[in-house]
Design a protein around this motif. Structure first.
Motif, PDB file in Angstrom:
ATOM      1  N   THR A   1     -48.691   4.583  30.032  1.00 62.61           N
ATOM      2  CA  THR A   1     -48.464   4.321  28.601  1.00 62.61           C
ATOM      3  C   THR A   1     -47.043   3.807  28.371  1.00 62.61           C
ATOM      4  O   THR A   1     -46.802   3.038  27.451  1.00 62.61           O
ATOM      5  CB  THR A   1     -48.726   5.569  27.729  1.00 62.61           C
ATOM      6  N   GLU A   2     -46.104   4.236  29.215  1.00 61.47           N
ATOM      7  CA  GLU A   2     -44.742   3.652  29.156  1.00 61.47           C
ATOM      8  C   GLU A   2     -44.826   2.180  29.551  1.00 61.47           C
ATOM      9  O   GLU A   2     -44.198   1.311  28.951  1.00 61.47           O
ATOM     10  CB  GLU A   2     -43.802   4.373  30.134  1.00 61.47           C
ATOM     11  N   GLU A   3     -45.603   1.935  30.598  1.00 61.31           N
ATOM     12  CA  GLU A   3     -45.746   0.572  31.125  1.00 61.31           C
ATOM     13  C   GLU A   3     -46.290  -0.380  30.059  1.00 61.31           C
ATOM     14  O   GLU A   3     -45.800  -1.511  29.922  1.00 61.31           O
ATOM     15  CB  GLU A   3     -46.692   0.624  32.341  1.00 61.31           C
ATOM     16  N   ILE A   4     -47.266   0.075  29.295  1.00 63.39           N
ATOM     17  CA  ILE A   4     -47.874  -0.827  28.308  1.00 63.39           C
ATOM     18  C   ILE A   4     -47.146  -0.782  26.962  1.00 63.39           C
ATOM     19  O   ILE A   4     -47.492  -1.520  26.051  1.00 63.39           O
ATOM     20  CB  ILE A   4     -49.390  -0.542  28.111  1.00 63.39           C
ATOM     21  N   GLY A   5     -46.161   0.085  26.835  1.00 63.60           N
ATOM     22  CA  GLY A   5     -45.380   0.162  25.596  1.00 63.60           C
ATOM     23  C   GLY A   5     -46.199   0.709  24.436  1.00 63.60           C
ATOM     24  O   GLY A   5     -46.094   0.226  23.308  1.00 63.60           O
ATOM     25  N   LEU A   6     -46.982   1.766  24.717  1.00 64.63           N
ATOM     26  CA  LEU A   6     -47.891   2.285  23.692  1.00 64.63           C
ATOM     27  C   LEU A   6     -47.156   2.902  22.494  1.00 64.63           C
ATOM     28  O   LEU A   6     -47.537   2.672  21.342  1.00 64.63           O
ATOM     29  CB  LEU A   6     -48.835   3.326  24.321  1.00 64.63           C
ATOM     30  N   ASN A   7     -46.114   3.690  22.769  1.00 63.00           N
ATOM     31  CA  ASN A   7     -45.445   4.392  21.663  1.00 63.00           C
ATOM     32  C   ASN A   7     -44.893   3.438  20.610  1.00 63.00           C
ATOM     33  O   ASN A   7     -45.213   3.580  19.428  1.00 63.00           O
ATOM     34  CB  ASN A   7     -44.335   5.303  22.186  1.00 63.00           C
ATOM     35  N   PRO A   8     -44.056   2.446  20.990  1.00 63.93           N
ATOM     36  CA  PRO A   8     -43.558   1.536  19.955  1.00 63.93           C
ATOM     37  C   PRO A   8     -44.689   0.773  19.262  1.00 63.93           C
ATOM     38  O   PRO A   8     -44.631   0.538  18.060  1.00 63.93           O
ATOM     39  CB  PRO A   8     -42.633   0.579  20.713  1.00 63.93           C
ATOM     40  N   TYR A   9     -45.736   0.446  20.038  1.00 62.58           N
ATOM     41  CA  TYR A   9     -46.859  -0.295  19.457  1.00 62.58           C
ATOM     42  C   TYR A   9     -47.500   0.514  18.323  1.00 62.58           C
ATOM     43  O   TYR A   9     -47.718  -0.001  17.232  1.00 62.58           O
ATOM     44  CB  TYR A   9     -47.890  -0.603  20.549  1.00 62.58           C
ATOM     45  N   LEU A  10     -47.772   1.799  18.599  1.00 60.98           N
ATOM     46  CA  LEU A  10     -48.438   2.621  17.575  1.00 60.98           C
ATOM     47  C   LEU A  10     -47.486   2.958  16.429  1.00 60.98           C
ATOM     48  O   LEU A  10     -47.890   2.986  15.266  1.00 60.98           O
ATOM     49  CB  LEU A  10     -48.988   3.906  18.202  1.00 60.98           C
ATOM     50  N   GLN A  11     -46.213   3.197  16.780  1.00 61.34           N
ATOM     51  CA  GLN A  11     -45.235   3.516  15.722  1.00 61.34           C
ATOM     52  C   GLN A  11     -45.086   2.355  14.743  1.00 61.34           C
ATOM     53  O   GLN A  11     -45.045   2.559  13.533  1.00 61.34           O
ATOM     54  CB  GLN A  11     -43.875   3.850  16.350  1.00 61.34           C
ATOM     55  N   GLN A  12     -45.039   1.141  15.285  1.00 58.75           N
ATOM     56  CA  GLN A  12     -44.910  -0.032  14.412  1.00 58.75           C
ATOM     57  C   GLN A  12     -46.109  -0.181  13.474  1.00 58.75           C
ATOM     58  O   GLN A  12     -46.018  -0.838  12.450  1.00 58.75           O
ATOM     59  CB  GLN A  12     -44.764  -1.300  15.253  1.00 58.75           C
TER      60      GLN A  12
END
Lengths: 468, 196
Positions: A118-129
């Motif tokens: 999930t770090e690799e795919i950048g999930l956190n910033p994606y969902l936060q945005q």
């Protein structure tokens, strides 16, 4: 927020910056040497450790060589259990899939356990945005999320932080009284996160292994947060790299033994969860819906290379990080991306390309310590040499380095020229003290002295003085 | 029971931060009372299987207001919210383990045999009761025996090795990060094995 860059041009600057970060380096060194000592103790209990490594290597080789077959079977068995299982070709596709699931179920709050993919795919910033409240629940990841940083290590994401720094961080971000007592800090985090667990609609976890013949996944942890992510929210989403398969549940004892002892030096972590589909209705203590998202995101590119596909055997224990003298010295941040240490230096250029990460395979002394500790026997130092070669072929590296080594090759492959050069260098060094300084070398190391006698001269004299 | 196996389990479980005890069926209640008092357990939850398998009868030795028993699931199911609220007030859970693995000091719990599972993670303390026939030497043996119960594995299983823990702050070990900080295994040495 710490600026994270992988660009090769900034690599040396980043290394110099972290070499000057005294406390950061102290914390990294203490943590990695501690982990290595724990690992040594745990491995010493298993007399047939080498045989286990070999067995795991053979199993992973078979799985990776027949990945498409194993993937299809895993998907089939997962779907039989009522799990919605999909393959995402790219990071963007995986993120979009998670967003679609969240919207479909009216999700607001997402709790998440540690997962490198999930770090690799950048999930956190994606969902936060997109307006979702996504909370990391592993203590180390929670600290990193509050500090707006990236994990510095696969197993210990915040091992570079001192307890005083964490105390100040909690005080500022959570409004709790300052303390640097690890027990109290953990208690503060537990309280804050318990509320999030109870409010969450969706739990996201990674998977250490996907078991092909049952369609179940295995999650290994110490804190119990992954278990709560799996069972408290209504929706459980598993996001895993497509290389994480083992053929059968009977292979699990082998891989649990290798992974836990290599990663944390434990016989087994506090929790090993083997979990599958949604629970039948009389048992409400689990998710109503389970989704698997299996991420490719460049792994099939690695699969096509007969050498690099061995990197897909990796079970993410981070033993190679701890054993690597470069990682021990500069930690994870100079690598600039999610995967660090020797395995990161091998695979990151495949994910980001030579322009962005072509310098990483050179972050190694090639001592082979990584290969020695790898529980699935990935020949990491050989893969690093292989990647260096590929990166140079694909245009990575400075022009002057190429010129220098081409000149060096001409000298070193011709004995007469080589001897003559050494003779001249030796004379200059002895009589004129030249060269006194070499960029990139002298600031941290002494220049070696050229011996007045070269090997051939020594050999000749040695032979002539030997009694016949 | 093989004493060496229990000794190995005991040592490994203890090294992982767990608290192992062994006693006879006649002294089981006394031992439970000692453990519960030591852990300052005020509100207890008994899993029904623990009571029936080990004849505990908590009503005979605990005040009615201090314990509850996990109800048998009905076709309608449990009220998720009420069950959660109840579990958040519980100090200790008394449940059972399906295997004890000496090699690693782990207890294996097959979830389908234990209706509900939040009780394993939410309260601060848990006591797992076990019988000698559940002791196995190694992970491969446990998985071999697990494979013989494949019809019960639909909901998965968990291996518990000591309490929930973290070493994320300067490698200092802290117990009870998200799950129970006190995990006890109580072996009932003379508990009968199935069919005999």
């Amino acid at each position: 927020m710490w600026k994270i860059s992988t660009h090769t041009r900034g690599l040396k600057r980043r290394i110099r910056a972290y070499l000057r970060a005294g406390r950061y380096r102290e914390n990294i060194y203490r943590a990695t040497t501690h982990a290595l000592a724990q690992r040594r103790r745990a491995v010493a209990e298993i007399p047939h450790w080498e045989a286990l490594r070999e067995q795991a290597h053979q199993i992973k080789r078979e799985v990776i060589d027949n990945l498409e077959y194993h993937l299809e079977r895993f998907l089939h068995h997962a779907r039989q259990q009522g799990i919605t299982a999909v393959v995402a070709q790219t990071a963007a596709a995986a993120n979009a899939e998670v967003e679609a699931i969240a919207r479909r179920h009216g999700v607001q709050t997402v709790v998440k356990s540690k997962s490198m993919v999930t770090e690799e795919i950048g999930l956190n910033p994606y969902l936060q945005q997109r307006g979702f409240d996504i909370v990391e629940t592993d203590l180390g990841e929670f600290i990193i999320q509050l500090a707006e940083e990236r994990p510095v290590h696969l197993v210990g994401p915040a091992l570079h932080k001192s307890r005083q720094e964490i105390g100040h961080l909690f005080h500022q971000q959570l409004g709790t009284p300052y303390t640097d007592d690890p027990t109290l800090l953990a208690r503060i985090a537990r309280r804050a996160l318990r509320e999030k667990f109870l409010a969450a609609d969706m739990g996201i976890t990674g998977a250490n292994f996907g078991i092909v013949d049952s369609g179940r996944v295995v999650v290994i942890e110490n804190e119990g947060n992954a278990r709560l992510c799996m069972t408290l929210p209504r929706i459980h989403v598993v996001i895993m790299g497509m290389e994480r398969f083992i053929p059968s549940e009977t292979d699990l004892p082998l891989f649990l033994t290798l992974l836990c002892r290599s990663a944390t030096g434990q016989r087994l972590t506090a929790y090993v969860s083997v979990t599958g589909g949604p629970l039948p209705s009389p048992f409400p203590e689990g998710p109503e819906q389970v989704y698997y998202i299996i991420v490719d995101n460049g792994r099939t590119r690695l699969l096509r290379d007969p050498w690099l596909k061995q990197a897909l055997y990796c079970i993410r224990c981070a033993a190679c990080y701890n054993a690597c003298p470069v990682y021990q010295t500069v930690g994870g941040y100079p690598y600039g991306w999610v995967y660090q240490g020797p395995i990161g230096a091998v695979i990151t250029p495949e994910f980001l390309g030579p322009r962005m990460a072509g310098g990483l395979p050179f972050l190694s002394t090639l001592c082979g310590a990584c290969t020695d500790v790898c529980p699935v026997k990935i020949p990491l130092h050989r893969l690093l040499v292989y990647q260096r070669h590929r990166m140079l072929q694909r245009g990575s590296g400075a022009w002057w380095e190429k010129k220098f080594f081409s000149f060096f090759e001409k000298l070193a492959s011709h004995p007469h020229r080589w001897n003559k050069t050494l003779q001249i260098l030796g004379t200059l060094q002895r009589h004129a003290g030249i060269p006194r300084w070499l960029p990139g070398w002298s600031p941290s190391r002494k220049l070696p002295r050229v011996h007045p006698q070269n090997f051939f001269q020594w050999w000749k004299r040695h032979q002539s003085s030997e009694p016949s | 029971m093989t004493p060496n196996l229990w000794e190995q389990f005991r040592r490994h479980f203890q090294e992982a931060g767990g608290q192992p005890y062994a006693t006879s069926a006649t002294k089981a209640v006394d031992m439970l009372q000692t453990i519960i008092a030591g852990a300052n357990g005020k509100q207890l939850l008994f899993e029904a299987s623990a009571i029936s398998e080990f004849s505990l009868h908590p009503e005979a030795w605990l005040p009615e207001s201090s314990f509850s028993i996990t109800p048998a699931p009905t076709p309608k199911g449990w009220d998720r919210k009420r069950r959660l609220e109840r579990l958040l007030t519980v100090d200790m859970v008394v449940s059972t383990a399906d295997f004890l693995i000496a090699e690693t000091g782990s207890a294996l719990v097959i979830l389908q045999k234990h209706p509900g599972q939040w009780h394993l993670w939410l309260p601060p303390g848990i006591i797992l009761l076990a019988a000698p026939h559940q002791l196995v030497d190694s992970l491969p043996t446990a998985f071999h025996r697990l494979a013989q119960q494949s019809s019960l594995l639909q909901q998965g299983y968990v291996l518990l090795t000591g309490p929930s823990k973290t070493a994320d702050i300067e490698k200092r070990l802290v117990m009870g990060m998200h799950g129970p900080r006190m995990v006890y295994v109580l072996l009932i040495e003379d508990a009968p094995s199935p069919g005999g």
